[in-house]
Design a protein around this motif. Sequence first.
Motif, PDB file in Angstrom:
ATOM      1  N   PRO A 136       4.894   3.294   9.140  1.00 37.74           N
ATOM      2  CA  PRO A 136       4.200   4.592   9.073  1.00 37.74           C
ATOM      3  C   PRO A 136       2.768   4.441   8.552  1.00 37.74           C
ATOM      4  CG  PRO A 136       6.392   4.741   8.114  1.00 37.74           C
ATOM      5  CD  PRO A 136       6.129   3.295   8.360  1.00 37.74           C
ATOM      6  N   GLY A 137       1.890   5.266   9.059  1.00 40.13           N
ATOM      7  CA  GLY A 137       0.510   5.254   8.611  1.00 40.13           C
ATOM      8  C   GLY A 137      -0.365   4.384   9.490  1.00 40.13           C
ATOM      9  N   GLU A 138      -1.650   4.473   9.268  1.00 42.00           N
ATOM     10  CA  GLU A 138      -2.611   3.735  10.087  1.00 42.00           C
ATOM     11  C   GLU A 138      -3.115   2.466   9.405  1.00 42.00           C
ATOM     12  OE1 GLU A 138      -5.711   6.426  11.020  1.00 42.00           O
ATOM     13  OE2 GLU A 138      -4.462   7.722  12.283  1.00 42.00           O
ATOM     14  N   LYS A 139      -2.761   2.311   8.142  1.00 46.15           N
ATOM     15  CA  LYS A 139      -3.289   1.171   7.394  1.00 46.15           C
ATOM     16  C   LYS A 139      -2.328  -0.031   7.431  1.00 46.15           C
ATOM     17  CE  LYS A 139      -6.073   3.816   4.108  1.00 46.15           C
ATOM     18  NZ  LYS A 139      -6.319   4.067   2.673  1.00 46.15           N
ATOM     19  N   LEU A 140      -2.925  -1.182   7.225  1.00 50.11           N
ATOM     20  CA  LEU A 140      -2.158  -2.422   7.109  1.00 50.11           C
ATOM     21  C   LEU A 140      -1.501  -2.463   5.734  1.00 50.11           C
ATOM     22  CD1 LEU A 140      -1.483  -5.307   8.223  1.00 50.11           C
ATOM     23  CD2 LEU A 140      -3.570  -6.077   7.083  1.00 50.11           C
ATOM     24  N   ARG A 141      -0.147  -2.659   5.730  1.00 50.02           N
ATOM     25  CA  ARG A 141       0.569  -2.686   4.456  1.00 50.02           C
ATOM     26  C   ARG A 141       0.616  -4.104   3.845  1.00 50.02           C
ATOM     27  NH1 ARG A 141       4.052   1.784   3.306  1.00 50.02           N
ATOM     28  NH2 ARG A 141       3.324   3.528   4.575  1.00 50.02           N
ATOM     29  N   ALA A 142       0.977  -5.071   4.688  1.00 47.08           N
ATOM     30  CA  ALA A 142       1.182  -6.424   4.157  1.00 47.08           C
ATOM     31  C   ALA A 142       1.322  -7.401   5.325  1.00 47.08           C
ATOM     32  CB  ALA A 142       2.437  -6.471   3.277  1.00 47.08           C
ATOM     33  N   TYR A 143       1.430  -8.663   4.948  1.00 50.59           N
ATOM     34  CA  TYR A 143       1.701  -9.716   5.928  1.00 50.59           C
ATOM     35  C   TYR A 143       2.977 -10.448   5.524  1.00 50.59           C
ATOM     36  CZ  TYR A 143      -3.023  -9.491   7.945  1.00 50.59           C
ATOM     37  OH  TYR A 143      -4.172  -9.089   8.579  1.00 50.59           O
ATOM     38  N   LEU A 166       5.695 -12.637   1.216  1.00 44.20           N
ATOM     39  CA  LEU A 166       5.233 -11.278   1.476  1.00 44.20           C
ATOM     40  C   LEU A 166       3.907 -11.108   0.743  1.00 44.20           C
ATOM     41  CD1 LEU A 166       5.705  -8.424   2.619  1.00 44.20           C
ATOM     42  CD2 LEU A 166       6.895  -7.862   0.471  1.00 44.20           C
ATOM     43  N   VAL A 167       2.848 -10.810   1.525  1.00 37.71           N
ATOM     44  CA  VAL A 167       1.498 -10.714   0.951  1.00 37.71           C
ATOM     45  C   VAL A 167       0.999  -9.289   1.150  1.00 37.71           C
ATOM     46  CG1 VAL A 167      -0.809 -11.695   0.923  1.00 37.71           C
ATOM     47  CG2 VAL A 167       1.130 -13.121   1.620  1.00 37.71           C
ATOM     48  N   PRO A 168       1.090  -8.432   0.097  1.00 39.87           N
ATOM     49  CA  PRO A 168       0.682  -7.020   0.252  1.00 39.87           C
ATOM     50  C   PRO A 168      -0.835  -6.862   0.257  1.00 39.87           C
ATOM     51  CG  PRO A 168       1.355  -7.446  -2.002  1.00 39.87           C
ATOM     52  CD  PRO A 168       1.594  -8.719  -1.248  1.00 39.87           C
ATOM     53  N   GLU A 169      -1.300  -5.870   0.960  1.00 32.10           N
ATOM     54  CA  GLU A 169      -2.710  -5.497   0.913  1.00 32.10           C
ATOM     55  C   GLU A 169      -2.975  -4.715  -0.372  1.00 32.10           C
ATOM     56  OE1 GLU A 169      -5.402  -5.974   3.557  1.00 32.10           O
ATOM     57  OE2 GLU A 169      -3.943  -7.637   3.469  1.00 32.10           O
ATOM     58  N   ARG A 189       9.094  -2.830  -5.957  1.00 34.60           N
ATOM     59  CA  ARG A 189       7.685  -2.695  -5.564  1.00 34.60           C
ATOM     60  C   ARG A 189       6.961  -4.041  -5.691  1.00 34.60           C
ATOM     61  NH1 ARG A 189       3.613   1.437  -6.113  1.00 34.60           N
ATOM     62  NH2 ARG A 189       1.772   0.577  -5.046  1.00 34.60           N
ATOM     63  N   ILE A 190       6.234  -4.405  -4.663  1.00 38.77           N
ATOM     64  CA  ILE A 190       5.520  -5.673  -4.631  1.00 38.77           C
ATOM     65  C   ILE A 190       4.015  -5.407  -4.652  1.00 38.77           C
ATOM     66  CG2 ILE A 190       5.107  -7.794  -3.327  1.00 38.77           C
ATOM     67  CD1 ILE A 190       7.912  -7.558  -4.501  1.00 38.77           C
ATOM     68  N   LYS A 191       3.345  -6.040  -5.614  1.00 31.27           N
ATOM     69  CA  LYS A 191       1.893  -5.856  -5.729  1.00 31.27           C
ATOM     70  C   LYS A 191       1.122  -7.167  -5.563  1.00 31.27           C
ATOM     71  CE  LYS A 191       2.224  -1.868  -8.826  1.00 31.27           C
ATOM     72  NZ  LYS A 191       1.786  -1.285 -10.130  1.00 31.27           N
ATOM     73  N   ALA A 192       1.802  -8.294  -5.519  1.00 36.22           N
ATOM     74  CA  ALA A 192       1.137  -9.599  -5.382  1.00 36.22           C
ATOM     75  C   ALA A 192       1.946 -10.476  -4.419  1.00 36.22           C
ATOM     76  CB  ALA A 192       1.010 -10.285  -6.745  1.00 36.22           C
ATOM     77  N   ARG A 193       1.322 -11.553  -4.016  1.00 38.58           N
ATOM     78  CA  ARG A 193       1.979 -12.492  -3.099  1.00 38.58           C
ATOM     79  C   ARG A 193       3.316 -12.926  -3.693  1.00 38.58           C
ATOM     80  NH1 ARG A 193      -0.106 -16.478   0.584  1.00 38.58           N
ATOM     81  NH2 ARG A 193       1.192 -18.367   0.663  1.00 38.58           N
ATOM     82  N   THR A 194       4.402 -12.780  -2.913  1.00 39.71           N
ATOM     83  CA  THR A 194       5.745 -13.005  -3.430  1.00 39.71           C
ATOM     84  C   THR A 194       6.546 -13.865  -2.453  1.00 39.71           C
ATOM     85  OG1 THR A 194       5.709 -10.860  -4.552  1.00 39.71           O
ATOM     86  CG2 THR A 194       7.868 -11.896  -4.220  1.00 39.71           C
TER      87      THR A 194
END
Length: 381
Positions: A318-325, A335-338, A349-354
């Motif tokens: 959902p949404g137009e923005k990139l969430r993560a890679y 998992l690398v969040p924007e 909740r993930i806020k850093a590369r995990t």
Amino acid sequence: MTVTRITPGQLLTSRQKFGLDVVSILVYGRRDVVLAIDITESVGLNDQGRIRLRQIVEDSLKSGDYVYVVPFAQDIVLNEVTTIKNPLGTPIYFSRNNTDNINKILNKIPLTSNPNHYGTDIQKAELTIYQGIAQINQNRLYKNRPIKPQSVVWVTDAPLFTQRGITSDIWIETPANSPFRIAESPPSKERENWINALPLKKRSLIIDTQNNKDYKLSVVDIQPTVQEFCTPAPGGQETCLVNPYLLKQLWLPSLISLLIIAVCIGSILNFHTLQKKWYLTITIKDDEDQQKKYPLPNNEKIPLGDDSGKCIYSIDVPGEKLRAYLERKGKKLYLVPEKDSIIELNNKRIKARTLISSSNFTLNCPDGRHKEYEIKIKIKK
């Protein structure tokens, strides 16, 4: 083991010969080189002979070689006491190819004939040198040291490798009382046995003298070998020399080789694993009947959301923005969040590369109204 005078032994198997070759390779460049020089007047080295001997010393010797200078006529003329440990006298260690080492050898070579020595007993010289050079390698076996390839450089006008019982028709200089004139004498038989026992390979070059005569410079190369003796032992067993020697010499190199092979195989398998694509099966919770598969090669990533076409594949959220890679690095998935994006991994909740440690996991990408959007992902490696 006590060093004893060696006699020709039993035939070696092809496997034993191969093992001895391997042992000699471990000390590559180190050989025994015998310069057997006929010092009778019939040979008297001319300029060409000296040039060729210098060539051998300067260009053919390698660092680590042991050089034996053995003059001979009716007998070996070493001017020193020989022992079983040093049957051909004290060698010159050719530590490196420099002027000092070259001169040490050239100064010991009799470059002129000696009128006090005459009547070359060539078969006696052959027996002494071949038995001596075999003894040198056998001494190494007794002391559990690596054996070496060997070479004999013959400078003589006498014929080599003649039949036992040498006559004046074949070689006139053999002394009348020499036992080598008698075919059935023990020395004649022993010489023949050594010639048959050692792996000899001969090359010759004729050198002309100023008196319209000639002599030969012959090189006889001997592959690294020792004499095998197997003896029956109590209990239906037998005790031998070569196999235990090879085991002591080669266990460490064999272990190192096996480790190298194992590392190479492991590297190949690891490389193959890294080149193999992973496949991610994507299932949306609200639409479990629809699944999508995405390939994921090494060092590639799959975006969750719009990444402006930077990647071939992307997972809609959902949404137009990139969430993560989802990013693969070797055998690991991250998992690398924007920045400031909202994304959860297995309800956290993930806020850093995990690092993602499981092959089955759930991502949640809530929309602006905090509505859940769960994505189930299964990895096939």
